[in-house]
Every structure is written in C-alpha cells, then in structure tokens.
Design a protein around this motif. Structure first.
Motif, short mmCIF file in Angstrom:
data_model
loop_
_atom_site.label_atom_id
_atom_site.label_comp_id
_atom_site.label_asym_id
_atom_site.label_seq_id
_atom_site.Cartn_x
_atom_site.Cartn_y
_atom_site.Cartn_z
N ILE A 78 0.81 -1.45 0.07
CA ILE A 78 0.14 -0.13 0.25
C ILE A 78 0.98 1.11 -0.15
CG2 ILE A 78 -1.92 1.35 1.29
CD1 ILE A 78 -2.98 -1.68 2.31
N ASP A 79 0.48 1.71 -0.93
CA ASP A 79 1.75 3.41 -1.33
C ASP A 79 0.76 4.08 -0.62
OD1 ASP A 79 3.19 5.54 -1.89
OD2 ASP A 79 3.00 5.38 -3.46
N THR A 80 0.86 5.29 0.38
CA THR A 80 0.53 5.51 1.20
C THR A 80 1.47 7.55 0.59
OG1 THR A 80 1.81 5.93 3.07
CG2 THR A 80 -0.26 4.35 3.56
N GLY A 81 -0.36 8.09 1.14
CA GLY A 81 0.60 9.49 0.56
C GLY A 81 1.40 9.78 1.74
N GLY A 82 2.43 10.46 1.08
CA GLY A 82 2.96 12.01 1.81
C GLY A 82 2.69 12.07 2.72
N GLY A 83 3.56 12.68 4.41
CA GLY A 83 2.91 13.18 5.33
C GLY A 83 2.09 12.58 5.92
N ILE A 84 1.61 12.77 7.30
CA ILE A 84 0.34 12.25 7.91
C ILE A 84 -0.50 12.77 7.95
CG2 ILE A 84 0.89 11.20 11.02
CD1 ILE A 84 3.48 12.40 10.43
N SER A 85 -1.43 12.30 7.44
CA SER A 85 -2.53 12.06 7.35
C SER A 85 -3.58 11.43 7.85
CB SER A 85 -3.67 12.74 6.07
OG SER A 85 -3.16 11.82 5.19
N ARG A 86 -5.04 12.12 8.01
CA ARG A 86 -5.51 10.24 8.32
C ARG A 86 -5.89 9.35 7.55
NH1 ARG A 86 -11.54 12.70 10.26
NH2 ARG A 86 -11.51 13.92 8.34
N GLU A 87 -5.79 9.86 6.28
CA GLU A 87 -5.21 8.16 5.61
C GLU A 87 -4.34 8.17 5.23
OE1 GLU A 87 -6.17 11.51 3.89
OE2 GLU A 87 -8.41 11.77 3.89
#
Length: 289
Positions: free
Chosen positions: A142-151
């Motif tokens: 799972i390639d998550t988004g950059g940073g620290i978001s809720r997703e």
C-alpha cells in the motif's frame, strides 16, 4: 448504522478457500515516509517488481488519494481508478492494471474524499474490491500519501506491517520519527521496517538508521527492523524520466541491486502471523467506525 457495520464485517469474514502459492499467507504492508520527496513511490514499485521476480504475486495499491502517481512512474495511463470502484461504476477487474514483471496495480484517483467520510455504499465497494486479493496475491503493498494525514494513519494502523522510507536528510529523519511516534502513541503493534534511501555510502545509511533505531527504542519503546539502504544513483533519475521502473530499465545499477537485497530481506523476515486481507479490512472498518 449497526446493521450496516454488521453487514460490512460479514463481507470481510467471507474468506475463500486459500490457494496461495506461498503458505505464509497474504502480507499487507503499508509503505509510509512521514514526508514527500523521499522516493517512496519509486521504492514501492521497484520493491514490487523485485518480489515478483522472486516468484511472488504482488499487488500495488496506490492509496495516495490526492496525488496518485504510481501509474505515472510506470508510464501507464489508467482508463479507470479507485474512484470508479468506490462509486460502483467499475469492478476491481476492470480497474486493475497489469504491470511489468507480472505485478498488478490498483491506481488511485484524484477527487476522492477522505476515507473517514466515505458513505456505507462506498465502504462496501472498497471491501468487496480489496477482498479479492485474499486468494490472488502474496503481497499487497500500500503506497500511502506523503506526510501524516488521516488517510495515511488509517492504512498504517490497519496493515500488519509498515515500511518507513527515509533519507539521510535531517528533516526526513525527523518526519520519519514523527510517524513512528504516532504509531507508538496509538499502540500500533505492527512489525515496523526501515529503509534508508539515497545514501552516498553504506556508512551513511547505517548512521541514519542508527539514529532512528536508538531514538525509537529509547523514547518510544519501539524496535525497528532495518531492511537495507538504497544508493544515490543517477540511474534512478533516468528511469523516472523514461517512465520505466529502475529494476527493469537498469537492473544492474547499484540502486536496483540494493532494492533486490531489500526484497530478499523482506521475504526472509516474514512478518509475525500475517492476518491477510480479512484482518486488514476489519481493522480499516473499525477506523472508519
């Protein structure tokens, strides 16, 4: 609402008969970085290809809902995306892309609202779609988004294993520590791996990893497993410009060799008791709840 939650969990628990080639079961690994610009998506794609060349069935799920770019790095133009699955317009089989070396990619899509705000119908579509991989894949990256978001935190918290990508830059190390700290704060018990990207030498990689290992152990009581280091390599930039995976375009480059070694270490250090797609989706639904 309770009836809807019960129905979603019933969907999760309907597991097909296992036929995985590799008996350890489906391993769901979320890849995070704490910040953008560290080469995370590039690492994900090439790690997937390296695992596929080791005879594993690999799916890449592009979960960067705002800035999905896995398909761009592969030089592909998807006809449909995750957005079409969530809205019931297409099935997973219609959306998934066949990539190099036999990997499969679920392309993300812009315009998708936050996961926490998905309605019941969209959640059901997500469950039905992802449950398909329980019997057809050995690894779901799972390639998550950059940073620290809720997703990002939702996927990281739901996965059995997490791979944190950082670079030797002080800001990157700080941000990587930040996401590890949040996992510790919420008592996330996954196996946490570390990869240091863009190192000028093995010594630099070791020093970077040691800083994070020491801080995580001392202040967070979290133990990191270092999978390896990826060299700063001009071949990486060339492959990106050509929209080809590094491991296919320049398989003998130092960075490609490093990624292959990381894939071997990941296979050799199998995560503790993989719970497969059912466990992942169950935890994701709890976070939705």
């Amino acid at each position: 609402m309770s009836d809807q939650a019960t129905r979603l969990r019933e969907l999760v628990q309907k597991k097909p008969v296992k036929t995985n080639k590799h008996p350890s079961g489906l391993r769901v690994i979320a890849i995070a970085s704490g910040k953008g610009g560290v080469g995370k998506s590039n690492v994900v794609i090439n790690l997937a290809i390296a695992l596929a060349k080791l005879d594993y069935r690999v799916v890449v799920f592009d979960a960067d809902l705002g800035l999905a770019n896995v398909d761009v790095l592969l030089g592909m133009v998807p006809q449909y995306t995750l957005y079409d699955i969530l809205n019931g317009q297409r099935t997973l089989d219609e959306v998934i892309i066949n990539g190099p070396a036999g990997i499969r990619v679920v392309p993300g899509g812009s315009g998708i609202q936050e996961l926490a705000n998905l309605d019941y119908y969209q959640r059901e579509q997500l469950v039905r779609g992802l449950s398909h991989f329980e019997d057809t894949a050995d690894f779901l990256l799972i390639d998550t988004g950059g940073g620290i978001s809720r997703e990002v935190l939702s996927f990281v918290s739901a996965a059995d294993e997490v791979l944190v990508v950082t670079t030797p830059e002080p800001t990157s190390i700080t941000d990587a520590y930040g996401i590890i700290k949040i996992m510790s704060r919420f008592k996330v018990q996954q196996d946490i791996y570390l990869v240091v990207n863009r190192v000028t030498s093995v010594a630099e990689g070791q020093q970077t990893a040691a800083k994070l290992e020491t801080a995580a152990k001392r202040f967070l009581q979290v133990r990191l497993a270092v999978l390896g280091y990826i060299a700063e390599d001009r071949a990486v930039g060339k492959a990106v410009m050509q929209q080809q995976p590094l491991c296919m375009a320049y398989p003998h480059s130092q960075a490609a060799i490093d990624i292959k070694q990381i894939a071997a270490h990941l296979v050799g250090g199998a995560g503790s008791n993989p719970r497969g797609m059912g466990g992942f989706m169950d935890r994701l639904l709890r976070l939705f709840g």
